[in-house]
Design a protein around this motif. Sequence first.
Motif, PDB file in Angstrom:
ATOM      1  N   HIS A  58      -7.064  -0.893  -8.555  1.00 38.55           N
ATOM      2  CA  HIS A  58      -8.112  -1.685  -7.929  1.00 38.55           C
ATOM      3  C   HIS A  58      -7.944  -3.146  -8.334  1.00 38.55           C
ATOM      4  O   HIS A  58      -6.982  -3.506  -8.994  1.00 38.55           O
ATOM      5  N   TRP A  96     -13.623   0.811 -14.256  1.00 39.31           N
ATOM      6  CA  TRP A  96     -13.882   0.835 -12.820  1.00 39.31           C
ATOM      7  C   TRP A  96     -14.756  -0.331 -12.385  1.00 39.31           C
ATOM      8  O   TRP A  96     -14.787  -0.685 -11.209  1.00 39.31           O
ATOM      9  N   ARG A 124      -0.266   7.419  -6.549  1.00 42.62           N
ATOM     10  CA  ARG A 124      -1.593   8.040  -6.656  1.00 42.62           C
ATOM     11  C   ARG A 124      -1.549   9.554  -6.877  1.00 42.62           C
ATOM     12  O   ARG A 124      -2.384  10.089  -7.612  1.00 42.62           O
ATOM     13  N   ILE A 162      -8.265   5.376 -17.217  1.00 42.96           N
ATOM     14  CA  ILE A 162      -8.941   5.829 -16.017  1.00 42.96           C
ATOM     15  C   ILE A 162     -10.278   6.501 -16.315  1.00 42.96           C
ATOM     16  O   ILE A 162     -11.164   6.557 -15.465  1.00 42.96           O
ATOM     17  N   ASP A 219       0.831  -1.206   0.000  1.00 44.19           N
ATOM     18  CA  ASP A 219       0.000   0.000   0.000  1.00 44.19           C
ATOM     19  C   ASP A 219       0.867   1.258   0.000  1.00 44.19           C
ATOM     20  O   ASP A 219       0.502   2.277  -0.604  1.00 44.19           O
ATOM     21  N   GLU A 229      -4.510   5.297 -10.452  1.00 47.36           N
ATOM     22  CA  GLU A 229      -5.328   4.593  -9.472  1.00 47.36           C
ATOM     23  C   GLU A 229      -5.152   3.082  -9.636  1.00 47.36           C
ATOM     24  O   GLU A 229      -4.675   2.603 -10.682  1.00 47.36           O
TER      25      GLU A 229
END
Length: 322
Positions: free
Chosen positions: A254, A315, A247, A309, A240, A252
């Motif tokens: 995920h 997403w 960032r 993005i 992390d 980003e």
Amino acid sequence: MDPSSGVSPIWSLPVQPVTQPRSQVRPSLTRFAWLSIAAAIVTIALKAAAYALTGSVGLLSDAMESLVNLVAAIVALIALSIAAREPDAERAYGYEKAEYFSSGIEGALIIVAAISIVYTAVGRLLSPGELEAIGLGLAVSCVASLVNLVVAMRLHQAARAYHSITLEADAKHLMTDVWTSVGVLIGVGAVWATGWLWLDPLVALAVGVNIVWSGWHLVRRSVLGLLDTAIIPQERAKLDGILGRYRPQGIEFHAIRTRQAGVRRFISMHVLVPGFWTVQHGHDLLEQLEADIREVIPSTTVFTHLEPIEDPVAWEDIGLDR
């Protein structure tokens, strides 16, 4: 360049090329298994001699556990030999998970040894027997315990250095043996001092119950490893931390998934970047990101998937099957 400001956005700055090695080779750990085997043979001989001298069921239980140590060390040697094999067409992700079988078997053997100790102790508790040559027997057992202590400390150091669950299991097993010996020595010494024969099997009984807990812990951890458990919290915090450095650049992440297989770690994620980036720019970013992760979490295989993005579909692309 941003037309409205005339200033190039930070994410358009060039990414430095990666020059560090893509993989690290772990040296063979079988030498530590051979060390454990040698220690088990020495301690079996010493503890068997202590039992023969005294007739103590506590010292007998201690010798029985060292016999289990020998079997466990042989299993560890086999597992480490298999885990050291290079990936091939049939096992493309390597053989590291063989270590979980070793630690699981060792945990099961610890439990079997503990049950044997409890069984023997109950029999002697019901029919106490006289002890002989206690002083000499205790001295011999002390030497065996020191051998186990030194070897356990060395295996523990190697386990931490090489992230080996097999060596960790072996080290914990030997330390369990050390604590078993300490308990037995106290019990036999108390019999010598007080003449209370029931103390000898009572201590052996307590030691057996304690060993069951140690064995169960090893079995549980091995099962969790075979179920693709996530990396430990300390390593996840390092991951992390790396992602947090990217960032602020408008990048980003995920669908972050992690798992561990013996010494090897596997990390996969989706990386979302501006859609106007070139393929080369995105590739350079991923190379740098993967290198940064491998630097803080050694022996890690990183899988990355690049997405724009701005695309809403990107997403939503977080399911395991996607």
